[in-house]
Design a protein around this motif. Structure first.
Motif, PDB file in Angstrom:
ATOM      1  N   ALA A 122     -26.167  14.423  -3.924  1.00  0.00           N
ATOM      2  CA  ALA A 122     -25.069  15.028  -3.917  1.00  0.00           C
ATOM      3  C   ALA A 122     -24.190  14.561  -2.686  1.00  0.00           C
ATOM      4  CB  ALA A 122     -24.966  16.566  -4.208  1.00  0.00           C
ATOM      5  N   LEU A 123     -24.793  14.583  -1.784  1.00  0.00           N
ATOM      6  CA  LEU A 123     -24.225  14.486  -0.278  1.00  0.00           C
ATOM      7  C   LEU A 123     -24.415  12.996   0.587  1.00  0.00           C
ATOM      8  CD1 LEU A 123     -24.037  17.939   0.801  1.00  0.00           C
ATOM      9  CD2 LEU A 123     -22.195  16.731  -0.297  1.00  0.00           C
ATOM     10  N   GLY A 124     -25.637  12.337  -0.126  1.00  0.00           N
ATOM     11  CA  GLY A 124     -26.035  11.263   0.482  1.00  0.00           C
ATOM     12  C   GLY A 124     -26.966  11.636   1.944  1.00  0.00           C
ATOM     13  N   ARG A 125     -27.374  10.655   2.541  1.00  0.00           N
ATOM     14  CA  ARG A 125     -28.287  10.760   3.772  1.00  0.00           C
ATOM     15  C   ARG A 125     -27.443  10.867   5.007  1.00  0.00           C
ATOM     16  NH1 ARG A 125     -33.757   7.568   2.497  1.00  0.00           N
ATOM     17  NH2 ARG A 125     -34.130   8.717   0.559  1.00  0.00           N
ATOM     18  N   SER A 135     -24.638  20.733   3.879  1.00  0.00           N
ATOM     19  CA  SER A 135     -23.645  21.233   3.073  1.00  0.00           C
ATOM     20  C   SER A 135     -22.240  20.652   3.043  1.00  0.00           C
ATOM     21  CB  SER A 135     -23.562  22.632   3.249  1.00  0.00           C
ATOM     22  OG  SER A 135     -23.079  23.173   4.254  1.00  0.00           O
ATOM     23  N   MET A 136     -21.960  19.545   3.714  1.00  0.00           N
ATOM     24  CA  MET A 136     -20.495  18.960   3.608  1.00  0.00           C
ATOM     25  C   MET A 136     -20.637  17.661   3.618  1.00  0.00           C
ATOM     26  SD  MET A 136     -18.430  21.393   6.703  1.00  0.00           S
ATOM     27  CE  MET A 136     -18.324  23.014   6.399  1.00  0.00           C
ATOM     28  N   ASP A 182     -12.930  21.463   7.338  1.00  0.00           N
ATOM     29  CA  ASP A 182     -14.416  21.884   6.496  1.00  0.00           C
ATOM     30  C   ASP A 182     -13.909  22.072   4.904  1.00  0.00           C
ATOM     31  OD1 ASP A 182     -15.511  21.869   8.987  1.00  0.00           O
ATOM     32  OD2 ASP A 182     -15.593  24.108   9.194  1.00  0.00           O
ATOM     33  N   ALA A 183     -12.613  22.624   4.590  1.00  0.00           N
ATOM     34  CA  ALA A 183     -12.304  22.974   3.459  1.00  0.00           C
ATOM     35  C   ALA A 183     -12.425  21.717   2.384  1.00  0.00           C
ATOM     36  CB  ALA A 183     -10.938  23.575   3.217  1.00  0.00           C
ATOM     37  N   ASP A 184     -11.880  20.519   3.101  1.00  0.00           N
ATOM     38  CA  ASP A 184     -11.940  19.254   2.441  1.00  0.00           C
ATOM     39  C   ASP A 184     -13.522  18.603   2.212  1.00  0.00           C
ATOM     40  OD1 ASP A 184      -9.317  19.130   2.533  1.00  0.00           O
ATOM     41  OD2 ASP A 184      -9.210  17.914   4.416  1.00  0.00           O
ATOM     42  N   ARG A 185     -14.317  19.011   3.335  1.00  0.00           N
ATOM     43  CA  ARG A 185     -15.413  18.554   3.427  1.00  0.00           C
ATOM     44  C   ARG A 185     -16.582  19.367   2.610  1.00  0.00           C
ATOM     45  NH1 ARG A 185     -17.145  18.559   9.461  1.00  0.00           N
ATOM     46  NH2 ARG A 185     -19.111  17.534   8.330  1.00  0.00           N
ATOM     47  N   LEU A 186     -16.163  20.545   2.406  1.00  0.00           N
ATOM     48  CA  LEU A 186     -17.333  21.379   1.552  1.00  0.00           C
ATOM     49  C   LEU A 186     -17.032  21.135   0.027  1.00  0.00           C
ATOM     50  CD1 LEU A 186     -19.412  23.550   2.122  1.00  0.00           C
ATOM     51  CD2 LEU A 186     -17.521  25.354   2.055  1.00  0.00           C
ATOM     52  N   LEU A 194     -25.141  26.073  -1.952  1.00  0.00           N
ATOM     53  CA  LEU A 194     -26.179  25.910  -0.640  1.00  0.00           C
ATOM     54  C   LEU A 194     -25.831  27.016   0.200  1.00  0.00           C
ATOM     55  CD1 LEU A 194     -27.082  22.158   0.187  1.00  0.00           C
ATOM     56  CD2 LEU A 194     -28.187  23.985  -1.286  1.00  0.00           C
ATOM     57  N   ARG A 195     -24.766  27.201   0.620  1.00  0.00           N
ATOM     58  CA  ARG A 195     -24.214  28.189   1.835  1.00  0.00           C
ATOM     59  C   ARG A 195     -24.329  29.754   1.203  1.00  0.00           C
ATOM     60  NH1 ARG A 195     -20.943  26.615   6.234  1.00  0.00           N
ATOM     61  NH2 ARG A 195     -21.197  24.507   6.764  1.00  0.00           N
ATOM     62  N   SER A 196     -23.728  29.808  -0.091  1.00  0.00           N
ATOM     63  CA  SER A 196     -23.789  31.309  -0.632  1.00  0.00           C
ATOM     64  C   SER A 196     -25.160  31.619  -1.109  1.00  0.00           C
ATOM     65  CB  SER A 196     -23.049  31.199  -1.938  1.00  0.00           C
ATOM     66  OG  SER A 196     -23.595  30.473  -2.986  1.00  0.00           O
TER      67      SER A 196
END
Length: 205
Positions: free
Chosen positions: A36-39, A62-63, A75-79, A86-88
């Motif tokens: 989902a996010l890469g390495r 998570s971002m 952070d809002a853009d990145r999340l 994951l965070r919740s």
């Protein structure tokens, strides 16, 4: 044996057992993060630990990386939705069990925060560093990111002053409920929590 001494031994046993039991889940999460996010799969950041000493905290990413060309800044853009999940569910915290095993963290204690915050604490707030930081803590079961920084730090110091086996056990049990209900994940108007910039101290006149 006094609890502060027994607490470290308990942390080692619990962290080791959790790492073995949760290894399959952590593998699944790691693969999902990579897809989902890469390495890299792990997020590493310098945080203040016992006595304010820096250590590298480990979490699952998570971002997304910031990308100004695509308008990804905050952070809002990145999340992403996956990151929010994951965070919740606190799945992003599982690698921190290695920090516990290495002696940098505890299962229960004040949450480790960026080293940059150290000079911004009041003398009273800085007492949160008298114990090892934790994966969960009193502030996390009393409101998490819905609390103000001042309220969080007051609870951190309360934990430092009243730490006991019974308190740790209650916090661990309460954490299960908080995670299941996904309470207090974000501060109002924030993707996560606003930066702590210090507490204004009003001098007596």
């Amino acid at each position: 044996m006094r609890w502060p001494t027994a607490k470290r031994a308990t942390d080692v046993v619990l962290a080791a057992l959790a790492l073995v039991a949760l290894a399959p889940l952590m593998l699944v999460v790691a693969v999902a993060v990579a897809f989902a996010l890469g390495r890299p799969v792990l997020f590493r950041q310098s945080r203040a630990g016992l006595g304010g000493q820096p250590f590298t905290v480990l979490k699952f990413r998570s971002m997304r990386e910031a990308d100004p060309l695509r308008g990804i800044f905050t952070d809002a853009d990145r999340l992403t939705p996956f990151g929010r999940f994951l965070r919740s569910t606190s799945l992003d915290e599982l690698p921190s069990l290695w920090n516990v095993l290495r002696g940098e963290m505890s299962i229960v204690g004040p949450r480790p925060l960026p080293v940059a915050y150290l000079p911004r604490y009041t003398e009273h707030q800085a007492r949160r560093h008298e114990v090892r930081p934790g994966i969960t803590g009193l502030a996390q079961v009393c409101g998490r990111n819905s609390l103000s920084w001042e309220a969080k730090f007051a609870l951190d110091v309360e934990y430092v002053e009243d730490m006991s086996f019974g308190m740790d056990l209650r916090i661990i049990c309460a954490t299960v409920g908080v995670v299941l209900r996904r309470d207090g994940i974000s501060a109002a108007g924030e993707a996560t929590a606003a930066e702590f910039k210090g507490t204004r101290v009003v001098a007596d006149v």
